[in-house]
Design an enzyme around this catalytic site. Structure first.
Site, PDB file in Angstrom:
ATOM      1  N   TYR A 120       0.819  -1.208   0.000  1.00 48.45           N
ATOM      2  CA  TYR A 120       0.000   0.000   0.000  1.00 48.45           C
ATOM      3  C   TYR A 120       0.854   1.260   0.000  1.00 48.45           C
ATOM      4  O   TYR A 120       1.802   1.402   0.779  1.00 48.45           O
ATOM      5  CB  TYR A 120      -0.934   0.034   1.221  1.00 48.45           C
ATOM      6  N   GLY A 134      -5.295   5.845  -0.068  1.00 47.56           N
ATOM      7  CA  GLY A 134      -6.664   5.875   0.398  1.00 47.56           C
ATOM      8  C   GLY A 134      -7.568   5.022  -0.473  1.00 47.56           C
ATOM      9  O   GLY A 134      -7.225   3.889  -0.846  1.00 47.56           O
ATOM     10  N   HIS A 192      -0.299  16.064  -2.622  1.00 47.79           N
ATOM     11  CA  HIS A 192      -1.761  16.079  -2.507  1.00 47.79           C
ATOM     12  C   HIS A 192      -2.221  16.276  -1.066  1.00 47.79           C
ATOM     13  O   HIS A 192      -3.377  16.645  -0.816  1.00 47.79           O
ATOM     14  CB  HIS A 192      -2.364  14.806  -3.129  1.00 47.79           C
ATOM     15  N   ARG A 249     -14.347  22.996  50.757  1.00 49.49           N
ATOM     16  CA  ARG A 249     -14.595  21.749  51.485  1.00 49.49           C
ATOM     17  C   ARG A 249     -14.401  20.509  50.618  1.00 49.49           C
ATOM     18  O   ARG A 249     -13.996  19.448  51.110  1.00 49.49           O
ATOM     19  CB  ARG A 249     -16.006  21.781  52.050  1.00 49.49           C
ATOM     20  N   ASN A 298     -13.919   5.579   2.534  1.00 54.08           N
ATOM     21  CA  ASN A 298     -12.830   4.739   3.022  1.00 54.08           C
ATOM     22  C   ASN A 298     -12.659   4.977   4.518  1.00 54.08           C
ATOM     23  O   ASN A 298     -12.588   4.039   5.313  1.00 54.08           O
ATOM     24  CB  ASN A 298     -11.548   5.066   2.251  1.00 54.08           C
ATOM     25  N   GLN A 299     -12.622   6.241   4.894  1.00 55.71           N
ATOM     26  CA  GLN A 299     -12.588   6.617   6.307  1.00 55.71           C
ATOM     27  C   GLN A 299     -14.038   6.886   6.735  1.00 55.71           C
ATOM     28  O   GLN A 299     -14.469   8.033   6.841  1.00 55.71           O
ATOM     29  CB  GLN A 299     -11.703   7.843   6.516  1.00 55.71           C
TER      30      GLN A 299
END
Length: 500
Positions: free
Chosen positions: A60, A67, A88, A284, A415-416
């Site tokens: 990849y 992506g 990019h 307190r 993809n995401q």
């Protein structure tokens, strides 16, 4: 060339980076020594990655597009593929990040690459090492990362600056990256093979920002104890709510620890005898509040420590098993949850500080001190502007306290399709941690003024703290600007926490 003398750090792959080491990198030059066995591991992984990229099997981002375009072939030349990934991704927006945060990011990225699973060349390791030894810091826009596939966009700016493109800072001055490299005596790095993707495909900005926030908040937790003890002393409050038996019964170790610290800071206290049976919660309930904050910080710090020791690329290379593993280690969900927790801690400690400041300037509740701690109310307004600004600060913190880690938005052609927003969470945590320091500085200035006005004899612990604050903040006899004194008081308190 930068003239600041660098501190030193041996850099084997052993224990995770410490928060103190990240702060050192953020503050200035850091001389790193990458041990020979680490260099050998990196070089061996790089050679393995090159072989796998050349043998026809898909890798990849090296032999493919990026992506969702992974189904298409990448560029045929490795150097061209490297240039393409950076080109990019150079789409960030917004103001530049603090150069110190970027330098800490570079150290985290270097640590991850030195694990020897990223396929990166030694040229990149050497470029990061050399840059951190100077005052060099790439100019990186704040907006662009989702923390879902690593910090792609911000790290692209880091990679481009190391290559001599874009802008960079040298000791705080911004210029072209090429000029910055030349001024620091650095050569641009030539990226080849998988270098560019290895530089950008990790959660290093997220981890660095979360770690810097954690370090700051750990000290702020101690500052909250110091200021609470001083407030109790100045008010002349009875410390019954700190009884060990009471706090032990609550069952939370953090609360017990804060009670122990408060009792130690209040050694020698003589209550005024004029206070109500039960103090407001901002007095307190300080052991319970600060104790819970400390427990939450401990959990978040553990997560961030794991993140600093992680390898968050895709894919990862395992030469000894002839394995290229594609997956999702770049998904910054652990740090996102932890950073949101840090923001909540900072905001609640800010709520406490703002309410303690309000208590201290209120003549109906502060044990007889004048309104606004003014020596001449009406003609002098003393802490009035400080409180107004503190209210604005705590309101800003509250608005920022909405969790980023659950704001998932699908993007990147789906993809995401689920994302953690870890980078936003981490930068938000760092912002709120820095705002908390200003609230503590404001309360510190007020306590210094209250100590000046009170006829009470203060405990040795309070007297010592007030003495340190008095070095940067004179009594307010006549109104004057206090903005810079608040920031100096914040620094004094931070140093006091380091000593504590």
């Amino acid at each position: 060339m930068s003239t600041i003398a660098p501190s030193e750090l041996r850099f084997p792959v052993g224990p995770p980076l410490s928060f103190a080491e990240l702060e050192r990198a953020a503050e200035g030059p850091l001389r790193l020594v990458v041990e020979p066995e680490v260099r050998q591991r990196v070089a061996g992984c790089h050679e393995f990655a090159l072989r796998r990229m050349a043998d026809g099997r898909p890798v990849y981002g090296a032999t493919t597009g990026f992506g969702p375009l992974v189904t298409f072939p990448g560029r045929s030349e490795a150097a061209d593929q490297c240039a393409n990934v950076l080109a990019h991704l150079t789409a960030g927006q917004g103001p530049d990040l603090d150069p110190g945060v970027v330098r800490a990011t570079m150290l985290v990225r270097l640590r991850s690459l030195c694990k020897g699973h990223s396929g990166v060349s030694l040229d990149v390791v050497d470029a990061l090492t050399a840059a951190l030894g100077t005052g060099f810091a790439p100019a990186v826009p704040r907006l662009g990362s989702l923390g879902a596939s690593g910090d792609l966009v911000p790290l692209a700016y880091v990679a481009r600056a190391l290559s001599g493109e874009g802008r960079a800072y040298v000791d705080g001055r911004v210029m072209s990256a090429a000029d910055a490299l030349a001024e620091c005596g650095l050569a641009p790095v030539a990226l080849d093979g998988r270098d560019a993707l290895a530089l950008v495909n990790g959660t290093s900005l997220t981890a660095a920002a979360a770690a810097l926030a954690s370090a700051s908040l750990a000290r702020s937790r101690t500052v909250a104890v110091l200021l609470s003890a001083a407030l109790i002393d100045v008010l002349g409050a009875a410390p019954d709510f700190l009884a060990p038996e009471l706090l032990d019964a609550f069952g939370h170790p953090g609360t017990v620890q804060v009670g122990r610290e408060l009792r130690r800071g209040l050694a020698g206290l003589t209550p005024s005898g004029t206070r109500p049976l039960q103090e407001p919660y901002s007095v307190r309930c300080t052991p319970q509040l600060i104790g819970a904050a400390g427990a939450a910080l401990d959990h978040a710090r553990e997560v961030v420590h794991h993140d600093l020791d992680s390898v968050s690329d895709n894919p990862l290379f395992f030469p000894d098993r002839d394995l290229v593993a594609h997956g999702g280690n770049f998904f910054g969900q652990p740090a996102a949850f932890a950073a949101d927790q840090l923001t909540l801690v900072a905001t609640q400690l800010g709520n406490l500080a703002e309410r303690q400041l309000d208590l201290l300037i209120d003549p109906h509740r502060n044990g007889g001190l004048p309104p606004m701690l003014s020596p001449d109310p009406g003609r002098q307004h003393a802490l009035q502007g400080v409180q107004i600004a503190a209210t604005a600060v705590v309101a800003t913190m509250r608005r920022a306290a909405h969790p980023a880690s659950v704001q998932s938005l699908p993007t990147n052609l789906h993809n995401q399709d689920v994302i953690p927003f870890g980078t936003q969470a981490a930068l938000n945590a760092l912002d709120t941690a820095r705002l908390l320091r200003l609230l503590h500085g404001s309360l510190g200035v007020a306590l210094r003024q209250a100590a000046h006005l009170t006829p009470r004899t203060l405990t040795p612990g309070t007297a010592a703290l007030v003495g340190r604050l008095a070095e940067v903040c004179a009594p307010v006899e006549q109104d004057r600007p206090l903005d810079e004194e608040i920031r100096r008081a914040a620094d004094v308190l931070d140093r006091s926490a380091r000593r504590a």
